[in-house]
Design a protein around this motif. Sequence first.
Motif, PDB file in Angstrom:
ATOM      1  N   UNK A  57       0.837  -1.203   0.000  1.00 16.48           N
ATOM      2  CA  UNK A  57       0.000   0.000   0.000  1.00 16.48           C
ATOM      3  C   UNK A  57       0.875   1.257   0.000  1.00 16.48           C
ATOM      4  N   UNK A  58       1.506   1.585   1.124  1.00 15.40           N
ATOM      5  CA  UNK A  58       2.495   2.674   1.213  1.00 15.40           C
ATOM      6  C   UNK A  58       3.463   2.257   2.296  1.00 15.40           C
ATOM      7  N   UNK A  62       0.712  -0.067   6.890  1.00 21.41           N
ATOM      8  CA  UNK A  62       0.154  -1.185   7.668  1.00 21.41           C
ATOM      9  C   UNK A  62       0.731  -1.170   9.081  1.00 21.41           C
ATOM     10  N   UNK A  65      -0.762   0.773  11.905  1.00 20.94           N
ATOM     11  CA  UNK A  65      -1.997   0.307  12.531  1.00 20.94           C
ATOM     12  C   UNK A  65      -1.778  -0.955  13.365  1.00 20.94           C
ATOM     13  N   UNK A  94       3.017   7.941   8.979  1.00 27.21           N
ATOM     14  CA  UNK A  94       1.720   7.286   8.765  1.00 27.21           C
ATOM     15  C   UNK A  94       0.886   7.291  10.050  1.00 27.21           C
ATOM     16  N   UNK A 100       3.477  15.340   7.653  1.00 28.70           N
ATOM     17  CA  UNK A 100       3.980  15.152   6.298  1.00 28.70           C
ATOM     18  C   UNK A 100       3.833  13.730   5.808  1.00 28.70           C
ATOM     19  N   UNK A 101       4.436  13.455   4.635  1.00 24.76           N
ATOM     20  CA  UNK A 101       4.340  12.136   4.013  1.00 24.76           C
ATOM     21  C   UNK A 101       5.549  11.924   3.112  1.00 24.76           C
ATOM     22  N   UNK A 102       5.779  10.661   2.730  1.00 21.49           N
ATOM     23  CA  UNK A 102       6.902  10.335   1.846  1.00 21.49           C
ATOM     24  C   UNK A 102       6.409   9.934   0.460  1.00 21.49           C
ATOM     25  N   UNK A 103       6.994  10.588  -0.555  1.00 25.97           N
ATOM     26  CA  UNK A 103       6.771  10.171  -1.937  1.00 25.97           C
ATOM     27  C   UNK A 103       7.925   9.294  -2.378  1.00 25.97           C
ATOM     28  N   UNK A 104       7.765   8.665  -3.557  1.00 23.26           N
ATOM     29  CA  UNK A 104       8.897   7.955  -4.150  1.00 23.26           C
ATOM     30  C   UNK A 104      10.020   8.947  -4.405  1.00 23.26           C
ATOM     31  N   UNK A 106      12.722  11.209  -6.102  1.00 22.38           N
ATOM     32  CA  UNK A 106      12.583  11.980  -7.331  1.00 22.38           C
ATOM     33  C   UNK A 106      13.144  11.212  -8.533  1.00 22.38           C
ATOM     34  N   UNK A 108      13.221   8.095  -8.969  1.00 25.05           N
ATOM     35  CA  UNK A 108      12.526   6.810  -9.112  1.00 25.05           C
ATOM     36  C   UNK A 108      13.319   5.610  -8.602  1.00 25.05           C
ATOM     37  N   UNK A 148       7.369  15.207   1.759  1.00 30.39           N
ATOM     38  CA  UNK A 148       6.387  16.143   1.220  1.00 30.39           C
ATOM     39  C   UNK A 148       5.461  16.690   2.298  1.00 30.39           C
TER      40      UNK A 148
END
Lengths: 233, 84
Positions: A57-58, A62, A65, A94, A100-104, A106, A108, A148
């Motif tokens: 998922x990200x 998981x 939780x 999470x 904030x959050x993490x993207x892939x 830059x 890739x 991000x």
Amino acid sequence: MKCGVVVFPGSNCDHDVYHVLKHLLNVETVFLWHDDADLKGSDLVVLPGGFSYGDYLRAGAMAGLSPIVDEVRRHAEAGGLVLGICNGFQILLEMGLLPGAMRRNLGQRFLCRDVHLEVVRDDLAFTSQYSVGQILRMPVAHAEGNYFDTPKNLDALEKNRQVVFRYCDPGGGPDDPNGSERGIAGICNRDGNVFGLMPHPERCSEELLGNVDGLALFSSVMKSAAAAMEVEA
Amino acid sequence: MKARVTIYPRPEVLDPQGKAVHQALTRVGFDGVNSVRVGKSFDIELKTRSQPLAMKQLEAMCDKLLANRVMEVYEIEILGKAGK
């Protein structure tokens, strides 16, 4: 002082952190299983690097939780120390303990190399053995470390002095290996007792590994714990 | 009740995957592409037969787990009753 290292299915830096705390710093350290809602009296809780639940998922979604997480949240809200390294940082995001959050990344790609960091805060339990402006070298190993948040939230983050480490080049100039907003490599919560970072200090904590820039992070925590005990006594 | 949940990066969030796919499409000759956003979709079968209840449950799932609201948005599409 007692340290607990949380083990998720797929954690792979748990033993490295355990080794640094237990064998290099001689601190009582235990493993905490993700499925047990018990911190076993730990003063410092470490969410280590690796992968959790396959990072389906990200990354960290998981794990954010899992049963132990409510205890970690309670510990953090009571002012207890929580350190998240790499995947552990992603889990803290999470969980909402850090913003904030993490993207892939830059580029890739999975990024696995040494990076340089500028110390922005040296007044935290995690960083007291560093000094502001000091340049550190630490390894990173991640695919999703591209930090991000919205410009408004980033401004608030900086205003509240929550940026702890920033990526830089070896001379301290700006660098951004994974595309993170404002070069952010590590942040803390407003109270400074929860700290997350993408680089791996546990992988650069002894001479044998050719770099000891990470050790001061762990010894900072021990020093602040010792100081706290003196105050109590 | 069957539903499809689609998650996308927020429009203002840079999407490195979408950018890479866009570049690759251009490279193989599809030069008419303006932009690509990569998302993910979930086909979910629910026990309930009530559409309002299904929507409520799906929204809660998105907020709690399926989407990261810091950087993602979601769309919910009800596909019809299970078994049809």
